[in-house]
Design an enzyme around this catalytic site. Structure first.
Site, PDB file in Angstrom:
ATOM      1  N   CYS A 163       0.836  -1.192   0.000  1.00 55.35           N
ATOM      2  CA  CYS A 163       0.000   0.000   0.000  1.00 55.35           C
ATOM      3  C   CYS A 163       0.878   1.251   0.000  1.00 55.35           C
ATOM      4  O   CYS A 163       1.950   1.282   0.602  1.00 55.35           O
ATOM      5  CB  CYS A 163      -0.980   0.006   1.166  1.00 55.35           C
ATOM      6  SG  CYS A 163      -0.323   0.593   2.733  1.00 55.35           S
ATOM      7  N   GLU A 164       0.409   2.262  -0.700  1.00 56.80           N
ATOM      8  CA  GLU A 164       1.196   3.477  -0.836  1.00 56.80           C
ATOM      9  C   GLU A 164       1.120   4.371   0.397  1.00 56.80           C
ATOM     10  O   GLU A 164       1.852   5.351   0.482  1.00 56.80           O
ATOM     11  CB  GLU A 164       0.763   4.261  -2.069  1.00 56.80           C
ATOM     12  CG  GLU A 164      -0.658   4.777  -2.034  1.00 56.80           C
ATOM     13  CD  GLU A 164      -1.057   5.483  -3.329  1.00 56.80           C
ATOM     14  OE1 GLU A 164      -1.764   6.499  -3.231  1.00 56.80           O
ATOM     15  OE2 GLU A 164      -0.664   5.017  -4.419  1.00 56.80           O
ATOM     16  N   HIS A 165       0.280   4.033   1.346  1.00 59.67           N
ATOM     17  CA  HIS A 165       0.155   4.867   2.550  1.00 59.67           C
ATOM     18  C   HIS A 165       1.088   4.420   3.668  1.00 59.67           C
ATOM     19  O   HIS A 165       1.628   5.252   4.394  1.00 59.67           O
ATOM     20  CB  HIS A 165      -1.293   4.853   3.043  1.00 59.67           C
ATOM     21  CG  HIS A 165      -2.255   5.391   2.040  1.00 59.67           C
ATOM     22  ND1 HIS A 165      -3.512   4.850   1.844  1.00 59.67           N
ATOM     23  CD2 HIS A 165      -2.136   6.398   1.142  1.00 59.67           C
ATOM     24  CE1 HIS A 165      -4.134   5.521   0.889  1.00 59.67           C
ATOM     25  NE2 HIS A 165      -3.328   6.458   0.453  1.00 59.67           N
ATOM     26  N   HIS A 166       1.262   3.104   3.819  1.00 57.24           N
ATOM     27  CA  HIS A 166       2.098   2.579   4.907  1.00 57.24           C
ATOM     28  C   HIS A 166       3.202   1.643   4.403  1.00 57.24           C
ATOM     29  O   HIS A 166       3.993   1.146   5.203  1.00 57.24           O
ATOM     30  CB  HIS A 166       1.243   1.813   5.925  1.00 57.24           C
ATOM     31  CG  HIS A 166       0.142   2.631   6.523  1.00 57.24           C
ATOM     32  ND1 HIS A 166      -1.135   2.634   6.010  1.00 57.24           N
ATOM     33  CD2 HIS A 166       0.131   3.487   7.575  1.00 57.24           C
ATOM     34  CE1 HIS A 166      -1.894   3.451   6.724  1.00 57.24           C
ATOM     35  NE2 HIS A 166      -1.159   3.976   7.674  1.00 57.24           N
ATOM     36  N   GLN A 186      -5.847  -0.414  -3.761  1.00 55.39           N
ATOM     37  CA  GLN A 186      -6.484  -1.488  -4.521  1.00 55.39           C
ATOM     38  C   GLN A 186      -7.432  -0.956  -5.578  1.00 55.39           C
ATOM     39  O   GLN A 186      -7.544  -1.519  -6.671  1.00 55.39           O
ATOM     40  CB  GLN A 186      -7.211  -2.436  -3.569  1.00 55.39           C
ATOM     41  CG  GLN A 186      -7.784  -3.675  -4.255  1.00 55.39           C
ATOM     42  CD  GLN A 186      -8.364  -4.661  -3.273  1.00 55.39           C
ATOM     43  OE1 GLN A 186      -7.827  -4.853  -2.185  1.00 55.39           O
ATOM     44  NE2 GLN A 186      -9.466  -5.287  -3.623  1.00 55.39           N
ATOM     45  N   HIS A 191      -5.310  -6.380   3.499  1.00 55.20           N
ATOM     46  CA  HIS A 191      -4.405  -5.233   3.628  1.00 55.20           C
ATOM     47  C   HIS A 191      -3.790  -5.231   5.023  1.00 55.20           C
ATOM     48  O   HIS A 191      -4.490  -5.049   6.022  1.00 55.20           O
ATOM     49  CB  HIS A 191      -5.173  -3.926   3.384  1.00 55.20           C
ATOM     50  CG  HIS A 191      -5.617  -3.750   1.964  1.00 55.20           C
ATOM     51  ND1 HIS A 191      -5.155  -2.725   1.167  1.00 55.20           N
ATOM     52  CD2 HIS A 191      -6.471  -4.483   1.203  1.00 55.20           C
ATOM     53  CE1 HIS A 191      -5.716  -2.827  -0.030  1.00 55.20           C
ATOM     54  NE2 HIS A 191      -6.524  -3.876  -0.028  1.00 55.20           N
ATOM     55  N   CYS A 197      -1.990  -3.094   6.406  1.00 57.88           N
ATOM     56  CA  CYS A 197      -2.077  -1.810   7.099  1.00 57.88           C
ATOM     57  C   CYS A 197      -3.327  -1.740   7.971  1.00 57.88           C
ATOM     58  O   CYS A 197      -3.410  -0.921   8.888  1.00 57.88           O
ATOM     59  CB  CYS A 197      -2.065  -0.658   6.092  1.00 57.88           C
ATOM     60  SG  CYS A 197      -3.418  -0.693   4.896  1.00 57.88           S
TER      61      CYS A 197
END
Length: 201
Positions: free
Chosen positions: A93-96, A134, A162, A164
Site C-alpha cells: 500500500c502506498e500509505h504505509h 487497490q 491489507h 495496514c
C-alpha cells in the site's frame, strides 16, 4: 462507444537515489527502531532490503501495453468470455508500505483477437509490483486490457487482505477488500456481468 483509457506513464526521472543512498536510509531506519545496524544480524540488512525493494517494486520498469501487444487472430471466430481466475498477487500500500496479499479475476470478451493467458497474469503482476491502493490497481488492470486489446468488454475483480488494517491500526485480521472494474458489455449488460460474477463464485 466505450471510451478508451490511456494509462499515464510512471515518472522515471533520473534523480532517483543511488543504491548507497538507499542502503544508508535503511541504516537510519534501523537506528530509529532502537537497534544497532552494525551488529552481526543487521550488518547486511541494508543491502538485503534494497535488493528486496527492487523486487517488490519492479513493476515501475515494465510497460503494460508492450506486454499485451502480441495477440492472436486465429481463433475460429471465438467470441465468448475468457476468464483467468484466482491470480495471486503481492503488493504494497502506498500509505504505509504494508503488504497487500490477494487474488485477481480477469475477464474479457474478445473482438477478433486474443492474448496469451500468461499475459493477463503479467498485467496483474506489473501493477501489483508498484505502490498501490487497490481501487487504482483494479482500474489500471482493466484500462490497460481495454486500451490495447479493444475487446467487447473487460471485467476485473480483486480480493485482498491489507496488512495496514489487519496487522496495525484497527487490527482486524481476516477481513478482505473487494473491488471491481467493468467496461464495455460487462458494464452495459447485466447478463454478462452476472455470468462473470458466477464464474468467480
Amino acid at each position: 462507444m466505450q471510451k478508451k483509457h490511456k494509462e499515464t506513464s510512471v515518472d522515471q526521472s533520473d534523480d532517483r537515489p543511488s543504491r548507497s543512498e538507499v542502503e544508508a536510509a535503511v541504516r537510519t531506519m534501523l537506528r530509529w527502531t532502537g537497534d544497532n545496524p552494525d551488529r552481526d544480524g543487521l550488518r547486511d540488512t541494508p543491502k538485503r532490503v534494497t535488493k528486496a525493494f527492487e523486487e517488490y517494486f519492479r513493476g515501475y520498469n515494465e510497460d503494460p501495453e508492450q506486454i499485451l501487444s502480441t495477440t492472436f487472430e486465429e481463433t475460429e471466430g471465438y467470441d465468448e468470455m475468457i476468464v483467468l481466475r484466482g491470480i495471486r498477487f503481492e503488493s504494497h500500500c502506498e500509505h504505509h508500505m504494508a503488504p497487500i496479499i490477494g487474488r485477481a479475476w480477469v475477464a474479457y470478451i474478445p473482438n477478433g483477437r486474443v492474448v496469451g493467458i500468461s499475459k493477463l497474469a503479467r498485467i496483474v503482476e506489473v501493477y501489483a509490483k508498484r505502490l498501490q491502493i487497490q481501487e487504482k490497481m483494479t482500474a489500471q488492470i482493466a484500462n490497460a486490457i481495454d486500451t490495447v486489446l479493444q475487446p467487447q468488454g473487460v471485467g476485473v475483480l480483486l480480493k485482498a487482505e491489507h496488512f495496514c488494517m489487519t496487522a496495525r491500526g484497527i487490527m482486524k485480521p481476516g477481513t478482505d477488500l473487494v473491488t471491481s472494474r467493468m467496461l464495455g458489455v460487462f458494464r452495459d449488460s447485466p447478463v454478462t456481468r452476472q455470468e462473470f460474477l458466477s464464474i468467480i463464485e
